[in-house]
Enzyme design. Structure first.
Site, PDB file in Angstrom:
ATOM      1  N   GLY A  46      16.814 -42.067  24.070  1.00  0.00           N
ATOM      2  CA  GLY A  46      17.392 -41.806  25.384  1.00  0.00           C
ATOM      3  C   GLY A  46      16.319 -42.006  26.440  1.00  0.00           C
ATOM      4  N   GLN A  51      12.319 -41.188  34.463  1.00  0.00           N
ATOM      5  CA  GLN A  51      11.263 -41.449  33.479  1.00  0.00           C
ATOM      6  C   GLN A  51      10.619 -42.816  33.666  1.00  0.00           C
ATOM      7  OE1 GLN A  51      13.845 -40.150  29.970  1.00  0.00           O
ATOM      8  NE2 GLN A  51      11.827 -39.491  29.309  1.00  0.00           N
ATOM      9  N   CYS A  89      10.392 -35.710  23.870  1.00  0.00           N
ATOM     10  CA  CYS A  89      10.673 -36.421  25.123  1.00  0.00           C
ATOM     11  C   CYS A  89       9.649 -37.538  25.285  1.00  0.00           C
ATOM     12  CB  CYS A  89      10.582 -35.447  26.298  1.00  0.00           C
ATOM     13  SG  CYS A  89      10.894 -36.221  27.898  1.00  0.00           S
ATOM     14  N   LEU A  90      10.123 -38.732  25.648  1.00  0.00           N
ATOM     15  CA  LEU A  90       9.202 -39.863  25.829  1.00  0.00           C
ATOM     16  C   LEU A  90       8.185 -39.581  26.925  1.00  0.00           C
ATOM     17  CD1 LEU A  90      11.647 -42.896  25.507  1.00  0.00           C
ATOM     18  CD2 LEU A  90       9.932 -42.114  23.854  1.00  0.00           C
ATOM     19  N   HIS A 131      20.095 -33.567  27.370  1.00  0.00           N
ATOM     20  CA  HIS A 131      18.677 -33.781  27.688  1.00  0.00           C
ATOM     21  C   HIS A 131      18.528 -34.776  28.848  1.00  0.00           C
ATOM     22  CE1 HIS A 131      14.328 -34.403  26.240  1.00  0.00           C
ATOM     23  NE2 HIS A 131      14.509 -35.412  27.088  1.00  0.00           N
ATOM     24  N   GLU A 132      19.284 -35.887  28.774  1.00  0.00           N
ATOM     25  CA  GLU A 132      19.147 -36.924  29.807  1.00  0.00           C
ATOM     26  C   GLU A 132      19.726 -36.465  31.149  1.00  0.00           C
ATOM     27  OE1 GLU A 132      17.128 -39.158  29.093  1.00  0.00           O
ATOM     28  OE2 GLU A 132      17.179 -38.846  26.937  1.00  0.00           O
ATOM     29  N   HIS A 135      17.221 -34.486  32.923  1.00  0.00           N
ATOM     30  CA  HIS A 135      16.185 -35.306  33.585  1.00  0.00           C
ATOM     31  C   HIS A 135      16.600 -35.656  35.013  1.00  0.00           C
ATOM     32  CE1 HIS A 135      12.863 -36.236  30.955  1.00  0.00           C
ATOM     33  NE2 HIS A 135      13.651 -36.607  29.956  1.00  0.00           N
TER      34      HIS A 135
HETATM   35 ZN    ZN Z   1      13.118 -36.681  27.973  1.00  0.00          ZN
END
Ligand code: ZN
Length: 178
Positions: A46, A51, A89-90, A131-132, A135
């Site tokens: 995701g 991000q 998380c990236l 989660h997204e 963000h």
């Molecule tokens: Zn994340």
């Protein structure tokens, strides 16, 4: 096709609220393609606009053999039934912690052509959507940790900021990073 630069914890864009998309253009289609490339390259499952420094309400996702983009997402239903599972998380490489989320949710929004979409999700896919969407509101998964785990996570992150350890992309668990 392009891989965009991922923003990491400490970058203020991750704490900003993204704006709704009002006009759907080729730019959004290209952005979706680039965000999918970036997510797969990372690798992750995701990726949300902030991000990659894009303050539009848009995210991409890929779970098993399904993938897509959701623009202007709205979680219209979330189950009272919760599930706790490991999450990463990236934008916060190397940190994986258990997070409690609704087991099921229904998300509405638009696809990259601006057409309405509605997806009912359960389990890991529901987790990715939550989660997204977080963000896009400047919320990170570490904000949702139990207090003692959150303290530990913040200690680790401040240690990384001091150079005590260097965040590594591609650590164990990064396949599930969002
Ligand atoms: Zn994340």
């Amino acid at each position: 096709m392009a891989v965009l630069a991922i923003r990491f914890f400490g970058d203020p864009v991750l704490r900003e609220r993204a704006r709704p998309v009002e006009k759907f253009t080729d730019l959004h289609r290209r952005l979706v393609a680039d965000m999918l490339d970036t997510m797969r390259e990372a690798p992750g499952v995701g990726l949300a606009g902030p991000q990659v420094g894009v303050m539009d309400r848009i995210f991409v996702w890929e779970v098993e053999d399904e993938y897509g983009a959701v623009i202007n997402p709205d979680i219209v239903e979330a189950s009272q039934e919760m599930q706790t599972d490991e999450e990463g998380c990236l934008s916060i490489p190397g940190l994986v912690y258990p997070v409690e989320r609704s087991l099921r949710c229904t998300i509405e929004g638009r696809d990259s052509d601006g057409l309405p979409l509605r997806i009912e999700a359960e389990g890991f896919k529901a987790r990715v959507f939550q989660h997204e969407t977080d963000h896009l509101n400047g919320v990170l998964f570490i904000d949702r940790l139990a207090p003692e785990l959150r303290k530990e996570a913040l200690r680790t992150l401040s240690g990384q900021a001091l150079g005590l350890s260097v965040p590594q992309r591609g650590n164990a668990g990064s396949q599930d990073a969002l």
